[in-house]
Write a protein that holds these residues in place. Structure first.
Motif, PDB file in Angstrom:
ATOM      1  N   ARG A 173      99.787  66.002  35.726  1.00 34.01           N
ATOM      2  CA  ARG A 173      99.933  65.675  37.135  1.00 34.01           C
ATOM      3  C   ARG A 173     101.429  65.590  37.464  1.00 34.01           C
ATOM      4  O   ARG A 173     102.196  64.993  36.714  1.00 34.01           O
ATOM      5  CB  ARG A 173      99.237  64.341  37.425  1.00 34.01           C
ATOM      6  CG  ARG A 173      99.013  64.029  38.873  1.00 34.01           C
ATOM      7  CD  ARG A 173      98.125  62.799  39.041  1.00 34.01           C
ATOM      8  NE  ARG A 173      96.774  63.029  38.536  1.00 34.01           N
ATOM      9  CZ  ARG A 173      95.777  62.159  38.693  1.00 34.01           C
ATOM     10  NH1 ARG A 173      95.993  61.009  39.325  1.00 34.01           N
ATOM     11  NH2 ARG A 173      94.578  62.421  38.208  1.00 34.01           N
ATOM     12  N   TYR A 177      96.573  64.246  44.837  1.00 28.39           N
ATOM     13  CA  TYR A 177      96.213  62.836  44.697  1.00 28.39           C
ATOM     14  C   TYR A 177      97.216  61.960  45.438  1.00 28.39           C
ATOM     15  O   TYR A 177      98.431  62.163  45.336  1.00 28.39           O
ATOM     16  CB  TYR A 177      96.206  62.416  43.234  1.00 28.39           C
ATOM     17  CG  TYR A 177      95.166  63.098  42.392  1.00 28.39           C
ATOM     18  CD1 TYR A 177      95.451  64.277  41.731  1.00 28.39           C
ATOM     19  CD2 TYR A 177      93.895  62.538  42.246  1.00 28.39           C
ATOM     20  CE1 TYR A 177      94.497  64.910  40.951  1.00 28.39           C
ATOM     21  CE2 TYR A 177      92.938  63.161  41.458  1.00 28.39           C
ATOM     22  CZ  TYR A 177      93.250  64.348  40.814  1.00 28.39           C
ATOM     23  OH  TYR A 177      92.295  64.951  40.046  1.00 28.39           O
ATOM     24  N   GLY A 208      91.395  62.288  44.971  1.00 28.90           N
ATOM     25  CA  GLY A 208      91.873  63.665  44.946  1.00 28.90           C
ATOM     26  C   GLY A 208      91.207  64.524  46.008  1.00 28.90           C
ATOM     27  O   GLY A 208      90.036  64.328  46.345  1.00 28.90           O
TER      28      GLY A 208
END
Length: 115
Positions: free
Chosen positions: A45, A94, A108
């Motif tokens: 991420r 997110y 998300g």
């Protein structure tokens, strides 16, 4: 309990625009930072844009000049305006809220950039 509710994802053609929204609900301390991250399969991420308590923005190099993060403080809502979208922007996005003690994540929202 803190809940982050995201919306605004979808399918868009290259060069198009989308605006993501994230509203924080529940009880929490003063917000230190609100941010947007994204993740694609098999990758970590990554931070896309963040806004500190003084509303100073910080952007990933890959989105500078195309994305804008903003916040509606009374509503505890953070937005991500995404312009000139590229296929490589395709990811699950997110929302993140950080207080002095805790970090919270939204569920998300999928953004797909494709012709």
């Amino acid at each position: 309990q803190v809940q982050l509710v995201e919306s605004g994802g979808g399918l868009v053609q290259p060069g198009g625009s989308l605006r993501l929204s994230c509203t924080a609900a529940g009880s929490f301390d003063s917000i230190a930072l609100m941010a947007w991250y994204r993740q694609t399969p098999g990758k970590q991420r990554e931070m896309v844009a963040e806004l500190d308590s003084s509303l100073r923005p910080n952007y990933a190099d890959s989105v500078k000049g195309r994305f804008t993060i903003s916040r509606d403080s009374p509503e505890n809502t953070v937005y991500l305006q995404m312009n000139s979208l590229k296929p490589e922007d395709t990811a699950v996005y997110y929302c993140n809220l950080q207080t002095r003690m805790w970090s919270y994540w939204g569920q998300g929202t999928q953004v797909t950039v494709s012709s």
